[in-house]
Design a protein around this motif. Structure first.
Motif, short mmCIF file in Angstrom:
data_model
loop_
_atom_site.label_atom_id
_atom_site.label_comp_id
_atom_site.label_asym_id
_atom_site.label_seq_id
_atom_site.Cartn_x
_atom_site.Cartn_y
_atom_site.Cartn_z
N PRO A 41 0.84 -1.06 -0.16
CA PRO A 41 -0.08 -0.11 0.04
C PRO A 41 0.88 1.35 -0.01
O PRO A 41 0.52 2.48 -0.54
N VAL A 42 1.97 1.34 0.77
CA VAL A 42 2.87 2.51 0.75
C VAL A 42 3.28 2.60 -0.80
O VAL A 42 3.33 3.90 -1.24
N LEU A 43 3.71 1.80 -1.46
CA LEU A 43 3.97 2.06 -2.92
C LEU A 43 3.09 2.53 -3.79
O LEU A 43 3.13 3.16 -4.60
N ALA A 44 1.78 1.91 -3.46
CA ALA A 44 0.72 2.30 -4.23
C ALA A 44 0.48 3.91 -3.88
O ALA A 44 -0.04 4.65 -4.93
N ALA A 45 0.55 4.29 -2.81
CA ALA A 45 0.29 5.65 -2.34
C ALA A 45 1.22 6.49 -3.12
O ALA A 45 1.06 7.57 -3.45
N LEU A 46 2.54 5.96 -3.17
CA LEU A 46 3.42 6.81 -3.88
C LEU A 46 3.36 6.83 -5.34
O LEU A 46 3.39 7.88 -5.90
N LEU A 47 2.79 5.87 -5.91
CA LEU A 47 2.20 5.93 -7.26
C LEU A 47 1.28 6.80 -7.50
O LEU A 47 1.23 7.45 -8.58
N VAL A 48 -0.10 7.03 -6.56
CA VAL A 48 -0.94 7.52 -6.75
C VAL A 48 -0.69 9.08 -6.51
O VAL A 48 -1.04 9.97 -7.26
N THR A 49 0.16 9.51 -5.82
CA THR A 49 0.86 10.69 -5.41
C THR A 49 1.42 11.17 -6.47
O THR A 49 1.31 12.37 -6.98
N PRO A 96 -4.42 8.93 0.09
CA PRO A 96 -4.45 7.91 0.73
C PRO A 96 -5.91 6.96 0.40
O PRO A 96 -5.81 5.44 0.29
N ALA A 97 -6.94 7.35 0.26
CA ALA A 97 -8.43 6.69 -0.14
C ALA A 97 -8.07 6.11 -1.46
O ALA A 97 -8.38 4.69 -1.66
N LEU A 98 -7.64 6.77 -2.35
CA LEU A 98 -7.43 5.97 -3.73
C LEU A 98 -6.31 4.88 -3.76
O LEU A 98 -6.58 4.03 -4.17
N ALA A 99 -5.39 5.21 -2.77
CA ALA A 99 -4.10 4.07 -2.74
C ALA A 99 -4.72 2.83 -2.39
O ALA A 99 -4.38 1.85 -2.57
N VAL A 100 -5.62 2.98 -1.09
CA VAL A 100 -5.99 1.89 -0.30
C VAL A 100 -6.98 1.12 -1.33
O VAL A 100 -7.06 0.01 -1.58
N THR A 101 -7.78 1.99 -1.88
CA THR A 101 -9.03 1.46 -2.70
C THR A 101 -8.12 0.63 -3.93
O THR A 101 -8.76 -0.49 -4.47
N ILE A 128 -8.85 -1.48 6.77
CA ILE A 128 -8.73 -0.48 6.00
C ILE A 128 -8.48 0.71 6.62
O ILE A 128 -7.61 1.58 6.27
N ALA A 129 -9.16 0.88 7.65
CA ALA A 129 -8.78 2.16 8.55
C ALA A 129 -7.39 2.30 9.05
O ALA A 129 -6.77 3.29 9.04
N LEU A 130 -6.76 0.96 9.54
CA LEU A 130 -5.38 0.88 9.79
C LEU A 130 -4.46 1.21 8.45
O LEU A 130 -3.38 1.70 8.76
N ALA A 131 -4.87 0.76 7.38
CA ALA A 131 -4.12 1.01 6.06
C ALA A 131 -4.02 2.73 6.04
O ALA A 131 -2.97 3.10 5.71
N LEU A 132 -4.97 3.29 6.19
CA LEU A 132 -5.05 4.63 6.25
C LEU A 132 -4.13 5.48 7.10
O LEU A 132 -3.63 6.21 6.73
N ALA A 133 -4.42 4.76 8.25
CA ALA A 133 -3.51 5.18 9.35
C ALA A 133 -1.99 5.16 9.14
O ALA A 133 -1.07 6.08 9.29
N SER A 134 -1.65 3.88 8.47
CA SER A 134 -0.09 3.83 8.23
C SER A 134 0.18 4.66 7.33
O SER A 134 1.62 5.10 7.14
N LEU A 135 -0.47 5.00 6.31
CA LEU A 135 0.09 6.15 5.37
C LEU A 135 0.02 7.36 5.78
O LEU A 135 0.87 8.14 5.26
N LEU A 161 3.26 7.74 7.52
CA LEU A 161 4.54 7.91 6.64
C LEU A 161 4.39 9.48 5.76
O LEU A 161 5.16 9.47 5.06
N GLY A 162 3.38 10.09 6.41
CA GLY A 162 3.27 11.54 5.56
C GLY A 162 2.44 11.51 4.36
O GLY A 162 2.52 12.35 3.56
N LEU A 163 1.68 10.41 4.10
CA LEU A 163 0.97 10.46 2.76
C LEU A 163 -0.51 10.38 3.08
O LEU A 163 -1.28 10.21 2.13
N GLY A 164 -1.02 10.67 4.46
CA GLY A 164 -2.55 10.48 4.79
C GLY A 164 -2.87 11.71 5.49
O GLY A 164 -2.41 12.79 5.58
#
Length: 614
Positions: free
Chosen positions: A425-433, A443-448, A509-516, A519-522
């Motif tokens: 999910p972290v790499l997905a967040a970086l790609l979405v960013t 973060p919502a787009l990355a987790v989805t 899912i709530a925890l995945a949003l928290a982890s992002l 890391l400064g992505l959510g």
């Protein structure tokens, strides 16, 4: 058949190539200067003068463009050379292989812990089923739902603090031998095992009600043997999700690897992504994609071996029968408790600072205590419920719809599930960013983008088995079309367990949003989002445990509410007790085939006859 296999292989290769190419374009997509990022990672104190940046570009060949760098990396990969790290200058392939070896060892031990946890979750159901006292009930309690909702990084911190530091039983940091694998494996395996156990527990009542199980019981076969074969009957539907767990435990264990200082592949990939060390990032991602492909092939072969000729001959019985009426007391109690916490916290100010009240324990003034800045924890939990619940519910609905729709077309989604699941999910967040920029929706787009894979795999596995059932073959022989079969037979059997699966993943899912956010992505401070509260107060877990226990308890309460509310989910498309077929021959795990009895006993007379047969 061979043409379909070749097409699937080409589709899988195209997806892997697209992922690797997208990662190779990450710095240019994000609009950042790779030379500046590399300089900051190498030496943060050195000034980014034009001369220094030009020298880095010349060393790395950045002026040639991303296409040249990607082609050079791929040509070296053919020779077994993944290039050199942009940060350390060391060879990439040995470092990635060492990290992969550490992650595979951790995954193996965590998978063992997950299997044992799943066995404990299903123990009561297996015992009742072996004694023919199940009666269509799902015996697993809400304890497994609470365990599934525990954050992995919080569980890792608690184990490291209590078991390693306070009790001194096991080492906490490092990676030097078998003893160092126990605590991180438990942190990863306990929540994963709870999820797998709930999924298996959802299938077992249907297996015990199948004709082969009733026939075996009537012949006097011991209940333990029937229970073992019931587990074997349910495993093919769980193997795709088990494969996803294997890949997730390997590449997605970033938080646990950070807590225990493990040089695993997830942590290596994360550090490379943050520093834009493209050779390491590309090699790590490619290793995860290849691992996902190997695991998927192994799971499919295992499913064929377990199911045998029944899947080919269309001789299975449906495992999914309408659930009994739900126990309304438990979800109402959990919902009322969660509502009360939110209602009591809303009148309070979640941002009011009082440095004189720092880390105060629970009291009448502050029922949940205060955090490191003196802010009331009850207020922060209450106000954070809206951000956490609404966003998590929206993402859950989106992942459920996407997973079901793609799961209905397994030829298209099979390779896509494997490839997307290999992306942490972290790499997905970086790609979405990099693609749409940073913001509240990132973060919502990355987790989805990665959260639908487990639901799609579950849908495909259930659909594959449901298409091989006897009642579907009979309905098809009467002239029913595809739309009728899908609407009246397949979806009523597949949707309820998939929806229960989606609700079970709601706290995750709530925890995945928290982890992002960590890391400064959510979500960022001072937001009272529950997962962010866990991340902020984690350093104070030993000194002020209430700062971590309160948001963790709220997430666990959310998990228990989700599971109990979905436990009685029903669908009116199938008759109660499932389809009944008299006198048909059906494949059985005990032999080639037996003549099935009428079906599950639905009256006292049926129960009396079954008792006499025993």
């Amino acid at each position: 058949m061979r043409r379909q296999q070749v097409a699937a292989l080409l589709w899988r290769a195209a997806l892997a190539a697209a992922l690797v190419c997208g990662i190779g374009l990450l710095p240019w997509l994000s609009g950042t200067d790779p030379a500046r990022t590399v300089l900051r990672a190498r030496s943060a104190e050195r000034d980014a003068t034009p001369e220094v940046l030009a020298d880095i570009r010349d060393q790395l060949g950045l002026d040639a463009g991303p296409a040249h760098l990607l082609g050079q990396w791929l040509s070296g990969l053919v020779r077994g050379d993944a290039g050199q790290s942009w940060i350390s200058g060391s060879e990439v392939m040995p470092d990635v292989l060492r990290a992969l070896g550490a992650s595979l060892l951790l995954m193996a031990v965590a998978l063992l812990a997950a299997v044992l946890t799943a066995a404990l979750v299903c123990a009561r159901t297996l015992r009742l089923g072996a004694r023919r006292r199940l009666g269509g009930r799902r015996a697993a309690g809400t304890g497994s739902a609470v365990l599934a909702a525990l954050p992995e990084f919080l569980l890792a911190s608690v184990l490291a603090t209590v078991v390693a530091v306070q009790w001194g039983w096991l080492p906490a940091l490092g990676w030097y031998g078998p003893q160092w694998t126990v605590l991180p494996a438990l942190a990863l395996g306990l929540p994963a095992g709870a999820v797998l156990g709930r999924l298996l527990d959802d299938l077992l009542p249907g297996a015990f009600a199948e004709p082969w199980a009733l026939s075996a019981t009537a012949r006097g076969i011991p209940g333990r043997r029937v229970a073992r074969q019931a587990v074997r009957r349910c495993l093919p539907a769980l193997l795709p999700n088990l494969g996803l767990f294997v890949v997730g435990l390997t590449g997605g264990a970033v938080a646990v690897e950070q807590v225990f200082d493990i040089p695993g592949l997830g942590r290596t990939t994360l550090q490379a992504a943050l520093a834009q060390d493209l050779p390491v990032l590309q090699a790590g991602t490619l290793a995860l994609v290849l691992l996902a492909a190997v695991v998927t092939v192994g799971c499919r072969l295992a499913a064929r071996l377990l199911t045998g000729p029944a899947l080919r001959d269309g001789a299975l019985s449906t495992l999914h029968r309408p659930a009994p009426p739900a126990r309304r007391v438990q979800p109402l109690a959990y919902g009322a408790l969660l509502t009360a916490v939110v209602a009591l916290g809303l009148p309070r100010d979640p941002l009011a600072l009082n440095t004189g009240e720092r880390l105060k324990p629970p009291s009448l003034t502050h029922p949940f205590g205060t955090d490191a800045l003196g802010r009331d924890m009850l207020a922060r939990v209450g106000h954070g419920a809206f951000d956490t619940l609404l966003l998590a519910l929206g993402i859950s609905a989106a992942t459920l719809c996407t997973g079901v729709l793609l799961g209905l077309v397994p030829r298209l989604s099979g390779a896509l599930v494997d490839t997307v699941n290999a992306v942490p999910p972290v790499l997905a967040a970086l790609l979405v960013t990099a693609a749409v920029g940073s913001g509240a929706t990132t973060p919502a787009l990355a987790v989805t983008a990665v959260g639908w894979t487990a639901l799609a795999a579950h849908t495909s596995a259930l659909l594959r088995q449901e298409r091989a059932t006897q009642h579907l073959a009979a309905t098809r022989s009467l002239g029913a079309g595809r739309w009728y079969l899908l609407r009246r037979q397949l979806l009523p059997a597949v949707l309820p367990p998939v929806v229960r699966h989606a609700l079970l993943r709601l706290p995750g899912i709530a925890l995945a949003l928290a982890s992002l956010g960590f890391l400064g992505l959510g979500a960022q401070p001072p937001s009272p989002e529950w997962g962010l509260l866990l991340a902020e107060n984690q350093p104070y877990a030993e000194r002020a445990p209430w700062t971590v226990l309160t948001p963790a308890a709220a997430l666990a309460l959310l998990g228990a509410l989700s599971v109990t509310a979905a436990g009685g989910l029903r669908w009116g498309g199938l008759p109660r007790g499932g389809p009944r077929w008299r006198g048909r021959r059906t494949h059985t795990p005990f032999g080639s085939e037996v003549r099935a009895p009428a079906g599950p006993p639905e009256s006292a007379e049926d129960e009396r006859r079954l008792t006499e047969a025993r």
